[in-house]
Design a protein around this motif. Structure first.
Motif, mmCIF file in Angstrom:
data_model
loop_
_atom_site.group_PDB
_atom_site.id
_atom_site.type_symbol
_atom_site.label_atom_id
_atom_site.label_comp_id
_atom_site.label_asym_id
_atom_site.label_seq_id
_atom_site.Cartn_x
_atom_site.Cartn_y
_atom_site.Cartn_z
ATOM 1 N N GLN A 11 48.317 34.505 31.906
ATOM 2 C CA GLN A 11 48.443 33.739 33.141
ATOM 3 C C GLN A 11 49.815 33.089 33.307
ATOM 4 N N PHE A 12 50.465 32.794 32.217
ATOM 5 C CA PHE A 12 51.745 32.101 32.309
ATOM 6 C C PHE A 12 52.941 33.048 32.243
ATOM 7 N N ARG A 13 52.694 34.311 32.563
ATOM 8 C CA ARG A 13 53.804 35.240 32.745
ATOM 9 C C ARG A 13 54.401 35.034 34.133
ATOM 10 N N VAL A 14 55.714 35.141 34.218
ATOM 11 C CA VAL A 14 56.407 34.883 35.478
ATOM 12 C C VAL A 14 55.952 35.838 36.578
ATOM 13 N N ASP A 15 55.572 37.060 36.208
ATOM 14 C CA ASP A 15 55.197 38.033 37.234
ATOM 15 C C ASP A 15 53.908 37.655 37.965
ATOM 16 N N LYS A 16 53.204 36.635 37.475
ATOM 17 C CA LYS A 16 52.004 36.178 38.174
ATOM 18 C C LYS A 16 52.349 35.470 39.484
ATOM 19 N N LEU A 17 53.630 35.176 39.669
ATOM 20 C CA LEU A 17 54.072 34.549 40.916
ATOM 21 C C LEU A 17 54.484 35.567 41.972
ATOM 22 N N THR A 18 54.563 36.828 41.603
ATOM 23 C CA THR A 18 55.179 37.824 42.483
ATOM 24 C C THR A 18 54.209 38.504 43.442
ATOM 25 N N LEU A 19 52.939 38.167 43.390
ATOM 26 C CA LEU A 19 51.934 38.768 44.268
ATOM 27 C C LEU A 19 51.864 40.283 44.099
ATOM 28 N N ASN A 20 51.954 40.713 42.858
ATOM 29 C CA ASN A 20 51.746 42.121 42.540
ATOM 30 C C ASN A 20 50.344 42.297 41.966
ATOM 31 N N HIS A 21 49.727 43.408 42.310
ATOM 32 C CA HIS A 21 48.381 43.677 41.806
ATOM 33 C C HIS A 21 48.192 45.183 41.736
ATOM 34 N N GLU A 22 47.399 45.621 40.777
ATOM 35 C CA GLU A 22 47.283 47.051 40.517
ATOM 36 C C GLU A 22 46.180 47.740 41.307
ATOM 37 N N GLU A 23 45.359 46.984 42.002
ATOM 38 C CA GLU A 23 44.230 47.595 42.704
ATOM 39 C C GLU A 23 44.107 47.018 44.110
ATOM 40 N N THR A 24 44.430 47.816 45.111
ATOM 41 C CA THR A 24 44.376 47.322 46.491
ATOM 42 C C THR A 24 42.950 47.074 46.965
ATOM 43 N N SER A 25 41.987 47.808 46.420
ATOM 44 C CA SER A 25 40.599 47.644 46.880
ATOM 45 C C SER A 25 40.067 46.244 46.588
ATOM 46 N N ASP A 26 40.705 45.539 45.666
ATOM 47 C CA ASP A 26 40.279 44.169 45.372
ATOM 48 C C ASP A 26 40.454 43.250 46.575
ATOM 49 N N PHE A 27 41.222 43.701 47.560
ATOM 50 C CA PHE A 27 41.495 42.869 48.725
ATOM 51 C C PHE A 27 40.669 43.253 49.951
ATOM 52 N N TYR A 28 39.886 44.323 49.848
ATOM 53 C CA TYR A 28 39.073 44.691 51.008
ATOM 54 C C TYR A 28 37.669 45.181 50.649
ATOM 55 N N VAL A 29 37.340 45.219 49.374
ATOM 56 C CA VAL A 29 35.989 45.575 48.937
ATOM 57 C C VAL A 29 35.354 44.341 48.314
ATOM 58 N N SER A 30 34.149 44.030 48.715
ATOM 59 C CA SER A 30 33.484 42.842 48.188
ATOM 60 C C SER A 30 33.166 43.006 46.709
ATOM 61 N N CYS A 31 33.274 41.921 45.997
ATOM 62 C CA CYS A 31 32.973 41.955 44.568
ATOM 63 C C CYS A 31 31.482 42.158 44.309
ATOM 64 N N TRP A 32 30.658 41.966 45.333
ATOM 65 C CA TRP A 32 29.211 42.033 45.147
ATOM 66 C C TRP A 32 28.633 43.413 45.466
ATOM 67 N N GLN A 33 29.470 44.363 45.818
ATOM 68 C CA GLN A 33 28.978 45.703 46.123
ATOM 69 C C GLN A 33 29.396 46.676 45.033
ATOM 70 N N THR A 34 28.649 47.761 44.916
ATOM 71 C CA THR A 34 28.935 48.746 43.874
ATOM 72 C C THR A 34 29.677 49.964 44.412
ATOM 73 N N ASP A 35 29.723 50.109 45.742
ATOM 74 C CA ASP A 35 30.494 51.212 46.314
ATOM 75 C C ASP A 35 31.847 50.692 46.795
ATOM 76 N N GLN A 36 32.622 51.550 47.436
ATOM 77 C CA GLN A 36 33.983 51.199 47.845
ATOM 78 C C GLN A 36 34.140 51.057 49.355
ATOM 79 N N SER A 37 33.050 50.893 50.067
ATOM 80 C CA SER A 37 33.138 50.766 51.518
ATOM 81 C C SER A 37 33.712 49.403 51.908
ATOM 82 N N PRO A 38 34.729 49.389 52.772
ATOM 83 C CA PRO A 38 35.295 48.108 53.226
ATOM 84 C C PRO A 38 34.508 47.475 54.372
ATOM 85 N N LEU A 39 33.463 48.160 54.834
ATOM 86 C CA LEU A 39 32.738 47.708 56.017
ATOM 87 C C LEU A 39 32.002 46.391 55.784
ATOM 88 N N TYR A 40 31.415 46.231 54.605
ATOM 89 C CA TYR A 40 30.634 45.023 54.337
ATOM 90 C C TYR A 40 31.507 43.770 54.422
#
Length: 268
Positions: A11-40
């Protein structure tokens, strides 16, 4: 213990400030679903955005009945009202793009609009909680002066936290410890604004020199103490948001694992 140590080291790595992330689906797929649909998540975010936009409009309209709208932007509460609308709107845009395209490409890193949404989220979630805590802890005794309308009072000081809580717990996007810089800078900007506003002769709608009674720069000593206390509160609130995100991830992991085990047992 090793897991905790590794978490804080990461957590205390400087790159945590850069708003980089390895998975784009984390921003449009709900954490409570098991599929990858962005509709929910799109449906959830549309509902939240409509609620936040309604609060923004109601705040402007009802405030205009009590005082000139030129005073509306001086209050941090109203900065928060704008921010929750903007954040929920950006969340909705991310979901709409994901629905139209089917996914969001990561070939060139996170798209700018995803980064912008993430930055707004890590600012607005702690800001919303901060406003709720600050108002109900320090300003409720002055409710006659600050409450334009009882219902609106709830929506601008409490609904904001509810709306941001919904955005946080339904998404997968992380909140890092070092990202406290974002809400902290936002708070500093407001404090600088309040100082400039005071020294330029600005007043509140009732002709008094302060925006909030405890933010009275005619008494710089006590006010400076309040500013430091508010800064500490913002850091604490951000830490709580980080813990909420971690607890969300833990619950999701536990629930989904339990669900999969149940399915496997039934199939067996």
């Amino acid at each position: 213990m090793g897991v905790t140590k590794q978490y804080f080291k990461d957590q205390f790595r400087v790159d945590k400030l850069t708003l980089n992330h390895e998975e784009t689906s984390d921003f449009y797929v709900s954490c409570w679903q098991t599929d990858q649909s962005p509709l929910y998540l799109l449906c959830v975010r549309l509902t939240v955005f409509l609620g936040c936009a309604s609060v923004f409009i109601a705040s402007m309209v009802l405030s205009s009945q009590s005082f000139s709208l030129k005073f509306w932007p001086i209050y941090m509460t109203h900065w928060g009202v704008f921010m929750i609308m903007a954040t929920s709107g950006l969340a909705l845009i991310v979901s709409i793009v994901a629905c139209i395209q089917g996914s969001i490409d990561l070939d060139f890193g996170l798209p700018w609009y995803v980064r912008l949404y993430w930055a707004f989220l890590v600012i607005t979630v702690p800001l919303a909680y901060y406003i709720t805590i600050f108002y109900y802890s320090f300003l409720t005794a002055l409710i006659e002066d600050f409450a334009v309308d009882p219902a609106l009072d709830f929506f601008v000081h409490a609904f904001n936290s509810i709306a941001m809580f919904i955005l946080l717990i339904t998404s997968k996007n992380p909140v890092h410890i070092l990202q406290f810089v974002y809400p902290f800078v936002f708070a500093v900007i407001y404090m600088v604004f309040s100082i400039i506003y005071y020294y330029s002769g600005g007043t509140n709608p009732y002709g008094e020199e302060w925006i909030y009674p405890m933010l009275d720069w005619s008494n710089p000593g006590p006010t400076t103490g309040v500013v430091f206390a508010c800064a500490a509160l913002m850091l604490i609130v951000h830490s709580l948001v980080v813990l909420m995100a971690l607890f969300r991830d833990y619950l999701v992991s536990t629930c989904i694992t339990s669900k999969r085990n149940s399915i496997n047992i039934v199939q067996y």
